[in-house]
Design an enzyme around this catalytic site. Structure first.
Site, mmCIF file in Angstrom:
data_model
loop_
_atom_site.group_PDB
_atom_site.id
_atom_site.type_symbol
_atom_site.label_atom_id
_atom_site.label_comp_id
_atom_site.label_asym_id
_atom_site.label_seq_id
_atom_site.Cartn_x
_atom_site.Cartn_y
_atom_site.Cartn_z
ATOM 1 N N LYS A 171 50.571 20.106 33.987
ATOM 2 C CA LYS A 171 51.299 21.340 33.659
ATOM 3 C C LYS A 171 52.592 21.000 32.913
ATOM 4 C CE LYS A 171 52.946 25.601 35.924
ATOM 5 N NZ LYS A 171 53.115 26.296 37.209
ATOM 6 N N SER A 224 51.379 30.922 37.470
ATOM 7 C CA SER A 224 51.813 30.422 36.185
ATOM 8 C C SER A 224 51.013 29.208 35.694
ATOM 9 C CB SER A 224 53.296 30.045 36.284
ATOM 10 O OG SER A 224 53.483 28.991 37.231
ATOM 11 N N SER A 226 51.253 30.173 42.342
ATOM 12 C CA SER A 226 50.956 29.797 40.958
ATOM 13 C C SER A 226 49.893 28.719 40.788
ATOM 14 C CB SER A 226 52.236 29.351 40.241
ATOM 15 O OG SER A 226 53.083 30.446 40.031
#
Length: 447
Positions: free
Chosen positions: A50, A125, A149
């Site tokens: 990420k 996210s 997330s």
């Protein structure tokens, strides 16, 4: 796609060939937009990362305009642990800007598509990480979970996503959103892979003052045959859609069939979770994001003077959702409102933790929904309040600092995955993985 367990057995030549093929596959599907770019460190098993986790010499931007041009000078602790275990950071995945969002639509790099439907969001996210694994473009990935997330996009994309107990995985090198809530965790194709990756990245880290002095491992002790007491929360799911209720019933039947004891418990109204979470998270975000001023690193918009430079840099560098949360955070921390909002939120947070502690006195796991429905279509959550409410099932886990794991249960008539989560008491990851593996085997989602 081969599993992480299988990939760890590949020799160097086979791994290099696999990486070349994987990169070609990723480049052949640019419309998915799961990856921002595809770089590689080392010769190990490729793991997608990420875009808010520091990898030395990579551009790491938290999907924000304000960090364009920033090159990380160091590795996050989880990256060091991965490299030492024979894994390679392989590609930056897309995300909501500064991890603030539930759809991956707020990214500077544009939206990511759900691998099961180009019309739907992958969640957020950590939407890029979830989409990459769900589309067969990553063996596994790392995400971060502040209020769901990892688990929510995992549920939307039909994969496994695990949020560790707060303090079990080092936050050193993670771009901070809300420091008392953030946790890095694995996003994988199955529960066993999640346990393997969790073992690699977890453990004490002297560089993180909130890191727990525990280094016990779980993957070598996985036992899906353990008989557990699992709580359901029937009142808690009343506002969920019919397909989520159907998945919940299916999971309960599967757990019963596997020999687990099912009991009913109650959780407090989720409106308290949402209130406590968004006050706490935005307050911490406002403080953490104060460092992005255009002076020390990242993008700078020159102004007439220092104050003008600050204003222009932050005004043009941050997106709407990030600005909204900074404003809310500064408001609840301001003189005259701190006691009314922030202090009350911390008291509510304590109540949330206490209710979980009470349930876990005679229960091993809790079965809970993750989202009220399947992945929404793009634009459906354009109203910020709708987006915040979509987190109602996940955020209490972060407020209480508990471990939880999302796994797919069934598909809707439209072919969209529906996932649920199991929640365990703090530091009891072994029970969480054992129960999750038992449910996974009984459901047999990928058959």
């Amino acid at each position: 796609m081969i599993t992480l367990k299988e990939a760890l057995k590949l020799n160097k030549d086979d791994l290099n060939k696999f990486k070349q093929d994987l990169k070609a596959k990723i480049e052949a599907q640019p419309e998915l937009n799961a990856y921002i770019d595809v770089n590689n460190i080392g010769e190990g098993v490729p793991i997608a990362i990420k875009d808010n986790i520091q990898v030395k010499d990579w551009s790491v931007t938290s999907a924000s305009s304000i960090l364009q041009g920033y090159i990380s000078p160091y590795n996050a602790t989880v990256i060091e642990k991965m490299i030492n275990a024979g894994l390679s950071p392989f590609g930056r995945t897309n995300m909501d800007e500064f991890a603030m969002g539930s759809t991956t639509e707020s990214s500077f790099y544009g939206k990511t598509q759900n691998p099961h439907s180009s019309q739907r969001v992958p969640g957020g996210s950590s939407g890029g990480s979830a989409a990459a694994v769900g589309a067969g473009l990553a063996i596994a990935a790392l995400g971060s979970d502040t209020g769901g997330s990892i688990r929510q996009p995992a549920a939307y994309c039909g994969i496994v996503g695990m949020k560790p107990t707060y303090g079990r995985v080092s936050r050193y090198g993670l771009g901070a959103y809300a420091s008392s809530l953030d946790q890095i965790g694995p996003m994988t194709q199955n529960v066993e892979d999640a346990a393997i990756l969790y073992d690699i990245i977890s453990g004490h880290d002297a560089k993180d003052s909130t890191s727990m002095e525990m280094d016990d491992k779980v993957s070598d002790k996985l036992d899906p045959n353990r008989k557990l007491t699992i709580a359901t929360v029937p009142k808690h799911i009343e506002s969920a859609s019919e397909i989520v209720k159907k998945a919940y019933e299916k999971a309960i039947e599967a757990l019963r069939a596997a020999g687990h004891t099912i009991v009913e418990r109650e959780l407090m109204d989720a409106k308290f979770d949402i209130s406590a979470y968004y006050i706490t998270a935005t307050a911490e975000a406002a403080t953490n994001l104060a460092r992005y001023d255009g002076i020390r690193y990242g993008n700078r918009i020159e102004g007439k003077n220092l104050e003008d430079t600050f204003i222009k840099t932050r005004s043009e560098g941050f997106g709407d959702e990030v600005k909204r949360r900074i404003l809310l955070g500064n408001f609840v921390l301001s003189s005259g409102y701190y006691e009314a909002y922030y202090v009350k939120a911390q008291k509510t947070r304590h109540m949330i933790k206490d209710q979980y502690d009470e349930i876990f006195k005679n229960v091993d796991l809790i079965l809970s929904p993750i989202a009220p429905s399947i992945a929404p279509k793009f634009g459906e959550l354009s109203n910020p309040m709708d987006m915040y409410l979509s987190d109602l099932y996940t955020i209490s886990v972060n407020l209480a600092g508990l471990p939880a794991l999302s796994l797919p249960i069934l598909k809707s008539d439209e072919g969209m995955p529906v996932g649920l989560q199991l929640i365990a008491k703090a530091y009891d990851e072994q029970t969480l993985f054992d129960g999750s593996l038992s449910l996974e085997k009984q459901i047999n989602y990928n058959s």
